[in-house]
Design a protein around this motif. Structure first.
Motif, PDB file in Angstrom:
ATOM      1  N   LEU A  83       0.854  -1.189   0.000  1.00 40.88           N
ATOM      2  CA  LEU A  83       0.000   0.000   0.000  1.00 40.88           C
ATOM      3  C   LEU A  83       0.884   1.232   0.000  1.00 40.88           C
ATOM      4  N   GLU A  84       0.577   2.138  -0.914  1.00 50.59           N
ATOM      5  CA  GLU A  84       1.382   3.355  -0.933  1.00 50.59           C
ATOM      6  C   GLU A  84       0.475   4.581  -0.885  1.00 50.59           C
ATOM      7  N   ASP A 127      -4.112   2.252  -8.786  1.00 50.79           N
ATOM      8  CA  ASP A 127      -4.594   3.501  -8.181  1.00 50.79           C
ATOM      9  C   ASP A 127      -5.986   3.277  -7.586  1.00 50.79           C
ATOM     10  N   ILE A 128      -6.096   3.386  -6.271  1.00 48.00           N
ATOM     11  CA  ILE A 128      -7.404   3.169  -5.629  1.00 48.00           C
ATOM     12  C   ILE A 128      -7.898   4.436  -4.936  1.00 48.00           C
ATOM     13  N   THR A 129      -7.327   5.574  -5.334  1.00 51.70           N
ATOM     14  CA  THR A 129      -7.636   6.839  -4.655  1.00 51.70           C
ATOM     15  C   THR A 129      -9.132   7.121  -4.575  1.00 51.70           C
ATOM     16  N   GLN A 130      -9.825   6.916  -5.695  1.00 55.27           N
ATOM     17  CA  GLN A 130     -11.228   7.337  -5.748  1.00 55.27           C
ATOM     18  C   GLN A 130     -12.202   6.205  -5.419  1.00 55.27           C
ATOM     19  N   LYS A 131     -11.693   5.072  -4.995  1.00 52.28           N
ATOM     20  CA  LYS A 131     -12.591   3.942  -4.718  1.00 52.28           C
ATOM     21  C   LYS A 131     -13.326   4.152  -3.388  1.00 52.28           C
ATOM     22  N   THR A 156      -8.549  14.943  -0.465  1.00 49.76           N
ATOM     23  CA  THR A 156      -8.713  16.176  -1.221  1.00 49.76           C
ATOM     24  C   THR A 156      -7.677  16.227  -2.341  1.00 49.76           C
ATOM     25  N   SER A 157      -6.469  15.785  -2.032  1.00 47.61           N
ATOM     26  CA  SER A 157      -5.450  15.646  -3.067  1.00 47.61           C
ATOM     27  C   SER A 157      -4.540  14.497  -2.679  1.00 47.61           C
ATOM     28  N   GLY A 158      -3.718  14.067  -3.635  1.00 50.65           N
ATOM     29  CA  GLY A 158      -2.827  12.944  -3.370  1.00 50.65           C
ATOM     30  C   GLY A 158      -3.368  11.652  -3.948  1.00 50.65           C
ATOM     31  N   LYS A 159      -2.569  10.606  -3.815  1.00 47.11           N
ATOM     32  CA  LYS A 159      -2.963   9.334  -4.427  1.00 47.11           C
ATOM     33  C   LYS A 159      -2.718   8.174  -3.476  1.00 47.11           C
ATOM     34  N   ILE A 160      -3.509   7.112  -3.662  1.00 50.31           N
ATOM     35  CA  ILE A 160      -3.316   5.890  -2.878  1.00 50.31           C
ATOM     36  C   ILE A 160      -3.238   4.717  -3.851  1.00 50.31           C
ATOM     37  N   PHE A 161      -2.233   3.867  -3.661  1.00 52.22           N
ATOM     38  CA  PHE A 161      -2.073   2.703  -4.528  1.00 52.22           C
ATOM     39  C   PHE A 161      -2.113   1.427  -3.715  1.00 52.22           C
ATOM     40  N   LEU A 162      -2.763   0.416  -4.277  1.00 54.65           N
ATOM     41  CA  LEU A 162      -2.722  -0.918  -3.665  1.00 54.65           C
ATOM     42  C   LEU A 162      -2.128  -1.857  -4.705  1.00 54.65           C
TER      43      LEU A 162
END
Lengths: 354, 304, 506
Positions: C257-258, C320-324, C310-316
């Motif tokens: 997870l990042e 890219d799972i930011t908007q999930k 609000t900003s930034g990103k999340i990865f699994l």
């Protein structure tokens, strides 16, 4: 568990009895013997097939409006606008029947009218759920106010578009007997709508307790935040719950118009919304319990009316009895929790002594 | 137009009584959902007292007592027995409706012509009432209108400037803090509900003996609920309640006015009758920031 | 022996489902700090709430200076000079400091100006830097506690009861609180200090009452005891700590997870998370330390999908799972044990079995012809009850009737299953007794060995140190640094938690 179940029956029966006792005391003020009055009540509802069947006729719409309240109540929402949803349903039922009765075969008319009624009242109801979900509007207030709006709409339509051919009174033309709901027992007013209502109660019970959707509705009702955190879209549930709730109340409009009244009169059945809430409370929101509670209220209504005719007791005795029973039922809720807590406490104290 | 405004103020009077009652009670955390029943019993008791004694003052006294009795039943069940407020309110409203119709019959039988009393008279305030327009609208009212427009600002002062008000507001926000501070939360809430009962009783009597001079079972017809709604829309603040009341009073006056005029071919009567209710729905939806008491409707449970 | 200031004699209290106190007797002298030590649920708060008049006692007597007294309400207690600071502060958050302090203490029309002066003097006298006109909701928890203390002082109490006062403080703030306690008793007052932390007991108390299962099981002078003895008394047996081989390195260097530069900010408000970047590897426990309310909950929720960044990103696993949303993230194998389990994690009125499918009610595996398949669900629940040794008679028991520890085990069982890849634990042991704490720790370590990635948020530093491979410190929504577990000392982490920068990042 057994002790709890026993408490439930005992306290509720006690509440009903106390409701009758309190109303009996009120009858004393009329210089009448309440025991005689209740005797009249009991014998009158059993006096002939027609009257006895009428209990179930009266219970039919009450089951629907009680379900309407109980269903949203399970989602911890308050739909106290069942009266309005019922009126909307009644208007659609009468308009639909009058429109289709000469076009479609009678069974198809009934089917189409039922669908239209349920859809229309459901949409009217889901508006409440929508504003709750979208704007976080207080559903209690909105549903309450929507009843008065529905009443105004019904009155307006009955005065204009739907007014009888003679144009004399604000009421609709009578429906062609081909679109009346078939009777179950001839010589009575008991129609197939009663069966529909009982089946609906069972269906709603299954929906709530046996399906994933019902599970989610209850989960949102008990703890909306936990449901949201678990990926359940509570807004969707709000809208859906109010749609179903409105549809249920609307169905009462269908059974009353096509099954009993066979026309629409201004301001009819003005109390079935609140009576429905009372029944739902009496049944603790349980759809199966609603069947029995509605029959009790139906019996009170039929018996109270005859009692009024026979022993000169005003028909407001019906509301009086309903009101007392409801207040005592609420007190019974309290009593049950109290009994339960005391039982647990005694168990503990005993355990310590050992 | 002057008539209409004057009527708006008058029709708003009982609503303001009810709304202020509701504001005070809800600030302590209790919704008085029995308000409709309290209005009805007030109308009934006011008429009974007024008719039998021939004095309107005694009528209003009866209304206050009856309102307090119903409120104490409601408060006992909801505050001390901790039962559900919406459900309890519905039950009590049905009971009271049946009870007042029944007891009206017990007392008066079935009269051949409707029984009436002379309603409250208008008391023009010397000098002020002769100011054009304003005088006619504001200072040509009955005694209750003057009284409530004194009570409303006083209740605002009480809520925000006195220790009593602080206690009331705290009870609805965090009852535990009130309890820890050595004040009995149940008592605060119960007394607030009793106050609401007294005010609601007067409001109900306004319809029977303050305005119409008679009693029917459908005399209230949801106006208790309107007062309830005004409390919400007025953001649980006496100031907001006044504004809300004037708006509803105007809507109601307009409906009566239009009906009296014999209707309008373009706008049906029913629309005017429905306006207050539609207004409530629209305002409930459009209102953004609610200042709702945090613990509104939640019974205070001390020990689990 | 001199007459006690206050004495409790054989006090018992029964709640509906538990015996809260049984025959509790002890006394407190003037000028003494008494520690009330015990695990969660040992009955410490209950006995103090009885003394403060919030609860009614079922049996027993209370004496003040040898005379029997009756305390029916907090008002009576205040009249006797007792004041109590509740564990969950009893402040009205939408009111000001002044309004909170004068609640119940003034009568009639409020003279704001005069009161403000009075309160200002009081705050200055005790060296508390609090603005009397500030709203409680705008104050940090540490400051809210100061308001609570000021409230007690304003009432001129000479017995001050503090219920777990250090739970929300940094180590340095706790230090200051201890100093205040010592000064306060030096003036002849008394303090009862409720806690479950042994260190605090040894540092501040004159005498220690140990409670277990609602009863007193030890009354000792500080000089006569030590931490080990106290812990044995408190638990009733020797404590076996969860085993963790500190030398066991991370199983993999693979990033699971990042989180990249994630910020969470409500419109026109201070951001709750500010430019957070974290990496979570396979088979790793990443501890997140910090005083509660510094963005921990938001961090968990932004990963679980309850709030969107609000900003930034999340990865699994590189995706890219930011908007999930929550449901999608559950399906992707992210489990979440929330801090407030009764609010966010379960439905109290539903059965254990029903709570098991709270997050997976959409899953076809629980359904048969569109209905919930009770048989499969019950089998599954029974298996979990067995595996997690949940004390419950059957799957259909309402979860409300279980103890806190067993409730937590139900959630644990569910989330370990849901979290095929990542499990977030937010305060997983809060409010549990030590046996249950051990169980939770064991579960976390087991899942780590299985290769899952674990984010462990906790305000208990000992927990963070015991379980984490690496430790991140949060302060005001920012990461103060990420360290290997052996790089940090209590002192250093304390400074980081208070917002001071310390070098040597890993």
């Amino acid at each position: 568990m057994n002790a709890k179940l026993r408490d439930l029956f005992v306290t509720n029966i006690m509440a009903i009895v106390l409701g009758f006792v309190a109303s009996g005391i009120m009858i004393l003020f009329l210089n009448k013997n309440p025991i005689d009055a209740y005797y009249v009540l009991l014998t009158s509802i059993l006096r002939d097939q027609y009257t006895f069947a009428d209990i179930f006729v009266k219970a039919t719409p009450l089951m629907f409006t009680a379900l309407a309240f109980a269903f949203t109540y399970k989602a911890n929402l308050y739909n106290i606008g069942a009266q309005g949803q019922f009126y909307i349903g009644a208007v659609i039922a009468v308009a639909g029947s009058l429109f289709f009765e000469n076009i479609l075969p009678s069974w198809l008319t009934l089917f189409v009218v039922l669908i239209l009624t349920v859809l229309g009242a459901g949409i009217w109801g889901s508006f409440i759920g929508f504003v709750k979900a979208r704007y976080n509007a207080n559903e209690f207030l909105v549903s309450l106010m929507s009843t008065y709006v529905a009443l105004a709409i019904m009155n307006y339509l009955l005065r204009t578009v739907l007014i009888e051919g003679k144009g004399e009174y604000p009421q609709s033309d009578p429906l062609n007997s081909s679109v009346w709901l078939p009777k179950i027992i001839s010589g009575t007013r008991l129609h197939i709508g009663f069966v529909l209502a009982v089946l609906t109660c069972i269906g709603i019970w299954i929906l709530l307790y046996k399906t994933p959707l019902g599970y989610r509705i209850r989960a949102v009702g008990y703890n909306a935040e936990a449901a949201r955190m678990s990926g359940i879209n509570s807004k969707k549930i709000y809208i859906l719950a109010f749609f179903i709730s409105g549809a249920l109340a609307g169905a009462a409009g269908f059974t009353e118009v096509n099954g009993v009244q066979h026309m629409l009169v201004q301001g009819f059945n003005a109390d079935i919304g609140t009576a429905g809430i009372g029944i739902a409370i009496l049944a603790n929101g349980n759809p199966i319990g609603i069947i029995f509670a509605a029959i009790l209220f139906g019996a009170l209504k039929v018996g109270g009316t005859i009692m009024g005719q026979m022993s000169n007791i005003p028909t407001s005795i019906i509301e009086l009895m309903q009101g007392f029973v409801m207040v005592f039922v609420i007190l019974a809720y309290f009593l049950r929790t109290w009994l339960d807590n005391n039982r647990e406490k005694r168990k503990l104290q005993k355990a310590v002594l050992k | 137009m002057i008539n209409l405004l004057s009527m708006a103020i008058m029709m708003g009077t009982p609503l303001l009584f009810g709304a202020i009652a509701e504001v005070i009670a809800e600030r302590t955390g209790v919704m008085v959902t029995a308000i409709e029943g309290i209005f009805i019993v007030g109308a009934w008791a006011g008429f009974v007292g007024g008719y039998l004694s021939g004095s309107l003052a005694i009528g209003f006294l009866f209304a206050i007592i009856a309102g307090v009795i119903v409120a104490s039943l409601y408060g006992w069940i909801c505050i001390y027995l901790k039962q559900h407020q919406v459900v309890t309110g519905v039950a009590i409203n049905i009971l009271v409706l049946g009870l007042s119709a029944f007891l009206y019959r017990v007392i008066f039988g079935v009269p051949t012509i409707p029984l009436t009393v002379n309603p409250l008279a208008v008391i023009p305030i010397p000098l002020l009432s002769s100011i054009p327009v304003i005088g006619e609208v504001l200072f040509n009212q009955n005694i209750l209108t003057y009284i409530i427009y004194i009570i409303a600002p006083l209740s605002y002062f009480m809520l925000y400037k006195t220790s009593l008000g602080l206690t009331i507001r705290s009870a609805g926000e965090n009852p535990e803090a009130v309890d820890v501070a050595g004040i009995n939360v149940y008592k605060v809430r119960f007394l607030a509900v009793l106050f609401a009962g007294a005010m609601g009783g007067i409001a109900g009597a306004f319809y029977s003996i303050g305005f119409l001079g008679l009693f029917t079972t459908n005399i209230i017809g949801g106006r208790g609920w309107i007062a309830f709604a005004i409390c919400f829309l007025g953001n649980w603040n006496p100031k907001g309640a006044i504004i809300g009341t004037l708006a509803f009073g105007f809507a109601e006056a307009l409906a009566i006015y239009m009906q009296a005029k014999g209707g309008n071919s373009f706008f049906p009567n029913e629309l005017f009758i429905a306006i207050p209710y539609i207004m409530t729905i629209v305002l409930t939806i459009s209102r953004k920031s609610f200042n709702i008491p945090t613990k509104l409707g939640i019974p205070y449970k001390k020990e689990n | 022996m001199e007459t006690a200031f206050f004495e409790l004699n054989k006090i018992s209290k029964y709640f509906a489902k538990v015996i809260a106190n049984k025959d509790v007797s002890f006394s407190i002298q003037s000028g003494e700090v008494l520690a009330l030590l015990g695990e969660n649920g040992a009955g410490k708060s209950t006995i103090m709430k009885i003394l403060y008049g919030l609860y009614k006692l079922d049996e027993g007597k209370i004496f003040k200076e040898g005379k029997e007294i009756k305390i029916h309400s907090p008002k009576d207690a205040m009249g006797l000079g007792i004041s109590m600071i509740q564990q969950h502060f009893s402040l009205v958050s939408s009111h000001t400091v002044t309004e909170n302090m004068i609640l119940g203490n003034v009568h009639g029309v409020i003279d704001k100006k005069l009161l403000r002066e009075e309160i200002k003097k009081l705050t200055e006298f005790y060296g508390f830097n609090i603005n009397p006109d500030a709203y409680i909701r705008d104050l940090a928890v540490g400051d809210q506690q100061k308001v609570e203390i000021l409230k007690a002082l304003y009432q001129k109490a000479n017995l001050l009861i503090m219920d777990e006062p250090t739970a929300v403080l940094t180590p340095q703030e706790s230090e200051n609180l201890m100093k205040f306690v010592r000064e306060f008793v030096a003036k002849g007052n008394s303090v009862i200090f409720i806690t479950h932390k042994l260190k605090e007991v040894m540092s501040v108390a004159d005498r220690i009452i140990v409670m277990r299962n609602g009863m007193v099981c030890g009354d000792l002078k500080k000089e006569e005891t030590n931490e080990l003895d106290l812990s044995k008394l408190m638990i009733g047996k020797d404590l076996i700590l969860a085993n963790r081989d500190l030398t066991q390195k991370m199983i993999s260097k693979e990033v699971r997870l990042e989180i990249q530069n994630v910020t969470v900010q409500e419109e026109a408000e201070i951001p709750t998370l500010k430019d957070i970047s974290l990496k979570l590897h396979k088979g790793e426990v990443l501890g997140v330390a910090g005083v509660s309310g510094n963005g921990q909950e938001e961090l968990c929720e932004v990963i679980s999908g309850a709030i969107l960044p609000t900003s930034g990103k999340i990865f699994l696993d590189g995706e890219d799972i930011t908007q999930k949303g929550i449901r999608e993230k559950i399906d992707m194998g992210i489990g979440y044990v929330p801090a407030d389990r009764s609010r966010d994690g379960m439905v109290m009125d539903m059965s254990i079995a029903e709570n098991m499918i709270l997050k997976s009610s959409f899953d076809k595996k629980w359904q048969k012809h569109g209905f919930i398949d009770k048989k499969i669900l019950n089998q599954y629940t029974l298996k979990e009850i067995d595996e997690y040794s949940i004390k419950a008679p059957s799957p259909s028991v309402v979860i409300q009737d279980l103890s806190g520890g067993n409730q937590q085990k139900v959630i644990l069982a569910r989330e370990v299953d849901n979290g095929k890849k990542v499990i977030i634990f937010d305060q997983p042991t809060r409010g549990l007794d030590l046996g249950a704490v051990n169980h939770v720790h064991q579960v976390i370590l087991n899942e780590r060995v299985k290769g899952k990635s674990i984010l462990l948020v906790s305000t208990e530093l000992s927990e963070i140190f015991a379980l984490s491979d690496r430790i991140a410190v949060l302060y005001k929504g920012e990461v103060q640094g990420v360290f290997h577990h052996d790089e940090l000392t209590t002192e250093k982490i304390g400074l980081l938690m208070a917002g001071y920068q310390v070098g040597e990042e890993s």
